[in-house]
Design an enzyme around this catalytic site. Structure first.
Site, mmCIF file in Angstrom:
data_model
loop_
_atom_site.group_PDB
_atom_site.id
_atom_site.type_symbol
_atom_site.label_atom_id
_atom_site.label_comp_id
_atom_site.label_asym_id
_atom_site.label_seq_id
_atom_site.Cartn_x
_atom_site.Cartn_y
_atom_site.Cartn_z
ATOM 1 N N THR A 59 0.845 -1.192 0.000
ATOM 2 C CA THR A 59 0.000 0.000 0.000
ATOM 3 C C THR A 59 0.876 1.236 0.000
ATOM 4 O O THR A 59 2.054 1.176 0.371
ATOM 5 C CB THR A 59 -0.926 0.020 1.233
ATOM 6 O OG1 THR A 59 -1.786 1.160 1.171
ATOM 7 C CG2 THR A 59 -0.111 0.096 2.515
ATOM 8 N N ARG A 60 0.281 2.354 -0.398
ATOM 9 C CA ARG A 60 0.952 3.653 -0.276
ATOM 10 C C ARG A 60 0.332 4.471 0.842
ATOM 11 O O ARG A 60 0.661 5.642 1.019
ATOM 12 C CB ARG A 60 0.883 4.401 -1.618
ATOM 13 C CG ARG A 60 1.725 3.745 -2.697
ATOM 14 C CD ARG A 60 1.717 4.525 -4.010
ATOM 15 N NE ARG A 60 2.724 3.978 -4.919
ATOM 16 C CZ ARG A 60 2.544 2.916 -5.677
ATOM 17 N NH1 ARG A 60 1.393 2.285 -5.664
ATOM 18 N NH2 ARG A 60 3.506 2.474 -6.473
ATOM 19 N N LYS B 119 0.161 5.816 4.187
ATOM 20 C CA LYS B 119 1.145 5.990 5.264
ATOM 21 C C LYS B 119 0.554 5.637 6.633
ATOM 22 O O LYS B 119 1.271 5.192 7.535
ATOM 23 C CB LYS B 119 1.673 7.427 5.258
ATOM 24 C CG LYS B 119 2.584 7.721 4.068
ATOM 25 C CD LYS B 119 3.097 9.146 4.081
ATOM 26 C CE LYS B 119 4.201 9.359 3.059
ATOM 27 N NZ LYS B 119 3.823 8.947 1.692
ATOM 28 N N GLY B 120 -0.755 5.814 6.806
ATOM 29 C CA GLY B 120 -1.396 5.456 8.066
ATOM 30 C C GLY B 120 -1.327 3.962 8.320
ATOM 31 O O GLY B 120 -1.024 3.518 9.434
ATOM 32 N N ASP C 271 -7.352 -6.916 1.540
ATOM 33 C CA ASP C 271 -8.463 -6.470 0.717
ATOM 34 C C ASP C 271 -9.710 -6.551 1.580
ATOM 35 O O ASP C 271 -9.862 -7.480 2.384
ATOM 36 C CB ASP C 271 -8.616 -7.328 -0.532
ATOM 37 C CG ASP C 271 -9.510 -6.652 -1.572
ATOM 38 O OD1 ASP C 271 -9.339 -5.440 -1.795
ATOM 39 O OD2 ASP C 271 -10.377 -7.322 -2.164
ATOM 40 N N PHE D 232 -13.581 6.730 6.744
ATOM 41 C CA PHE D 232 -13.700 6.916 5.292
ATOM 42 C C PHE D 232 -14.632 5.832 4.757
ATOM 43 O O PHE D 232 -15.200 5.043 5.508
ATOM 44 C CB PHE D 232 -12.312 6.816 4.632
ATOM 45 C CG PHE D 232 -11.616 5.509 4.894
ATOM 46 C CD1 PHE D 232 -11.729 4.451 3.999
ATOM 47 C CD2 PHE D 232 -10.865 5.312 6.046
ATOM 48 C CE1 PHE D 232 -11.098 3.234 4.234
ATOM 49 C CE2 PHE D 232 -10.228 4.097 6.292
ATOM 50 C CZ PHE D 232 -10.341 3.062 5.387
ATOM 51 N N GLY D 233 -14.803 5.807 3.443
ATOM 52 C CA GLY D 233 -15.628 4.778 2.830
ATOM 53 C C GLY D 233 -17.074 4.842 3.301
ATOM 54 O O GLY D 233 -17.709 5.901 3.299
ATOM 55 N N ASP E 244 -18.117 4.337 6.331
ATOM 56 C CA ASP E 244 -18.196 4.566 7.777
ATOM 57 C C ASP E 244 -19.381 5.438 8.211
ATOM 58 O O ASP E 244 -20.002 5.169 9.243
ATOM 59 C CB ASP E 244 -16.885 5.176 8.296
ATOM 60 C CG ASP E 244 -15.746 4.160 8.353
ATOM 61 O OD1 ASP E 244 -16.024 2.946 8.271
ATOM 62 O OD2 ASP E 244 -14.591 4.573 8.494
ATOM 63 N N LYS F 255 -12.251 2.205 16.782
ATOM 64 C CA LYS F 255 -12.466 1.509 15.514
ATOM 65 C C LYS F 255 -11.501 0.341 15.366
ATOM 66 O O LYS F 255 -11.899 -0.748 14.933
ATOM 67 C CB LYS F 255 -12.303 2.491 14.349
ATOM 68 C CG LYS F 255 -12.646 1.871 12.999
ATOM 69 C CD LYS F 255 -12.517 2.890 11.874
ATOM 70 C CE LYS F 255 -12.779 2.239 10.533
ATOM 71 N NZ LYS F 255 -12.604 3.192 9.406
#
Length: 203
Positions: A8-9, A11-12, A70, A153-154, A156, A176
């Protein structure tokens, strides 16, 4: 010190895994450390297949153990949709808002007690030797009729946690992580990591 690459890119995600793997004395890298690796097309029809595609590609490109995940939202009244297509549910130009709006529209006539859903995550570690470690986690809840909260996000803002009765977007990051599908899958991965590392034959 050994190293693993998180496919992944984000950073979190990299910072989170680095902290959790601290006791194993591993350096956690991300795809930004390997700009030669372009976008990896997720052509699988299951979460596990997509995680394997990403982890295998990164492990083969770097020669290091790679970890990929995923995840998506499964809604019972929609026969498990949007599932693996969660991120692109609303089609070309999909955004979090468009996806959630399409979901609420699809469930407009569905009774409250039939709006059950879950977030599901598959996390997979892949070694250049071909050894794999696969874990998964699910987060049960239901789909609300309106948006609430400004965290996350998404989906949520429209997903309600069955345990607390709060929208996922109302939960702090710590809350979460304790409840989420990704947190559960990651904790299982860490529990099995020493045995996997030994099987992987990494020096």
């Amino acid at each position: 010190m050994g190293a693993v690459v998180l496919a992944t890119r984000n950073k979190g995600k990299i910072a989170e895994l680095s902290a959790m793997l601290e006791g194993f004395h591993l350096e956690v890298r991300g795809l930004d450390d390997y700009p030669e690796i372009g976008e990896i097309e997720e052509t699988g029809t299951t979460f596990e297949a997509n995680a394997l595609i990403k982890a295998k590609a990164v492990a083969e490109a770097t020669g290091l153990i790679a970890v990929a995940d995923d995840s998506g939202l499964e809604v019972d009244a929609l026969d498990g949709a949007p599932g693996v297509y969660s991120a692109r549910y609303s089609g070309v130009g999909a955004t979090d808002l468009k996806n959630s709006e399409k979901l609420l529209a699809a469930l407009h006539d569905v009774d409250d007690d039939e709006r059950t859903a879950r977030f599901r995550c598959v996390m997979l570690a892949y070694a250049p030797s071909g050894e794999q470690l696969v874990t998964s986690g699910a987060w049960e809840g239901h789909i609300a009729r309106e948006f609430k909260g400004d965290q996350g996000f998404g989906y949520d803002p429209v997903f309600v946690d069955s345990e607390s009765g709060r929208h996922s977007a109302e939960l702090s990051r710590e809350e979460k992580n304790q409840r989420s599908h990704r947190g559960k899958a990651l904790r299982k991965l860490l529990a099995d990591w020493p045995e996997f590392w030994a099987r992987a034959g990494v020096e």
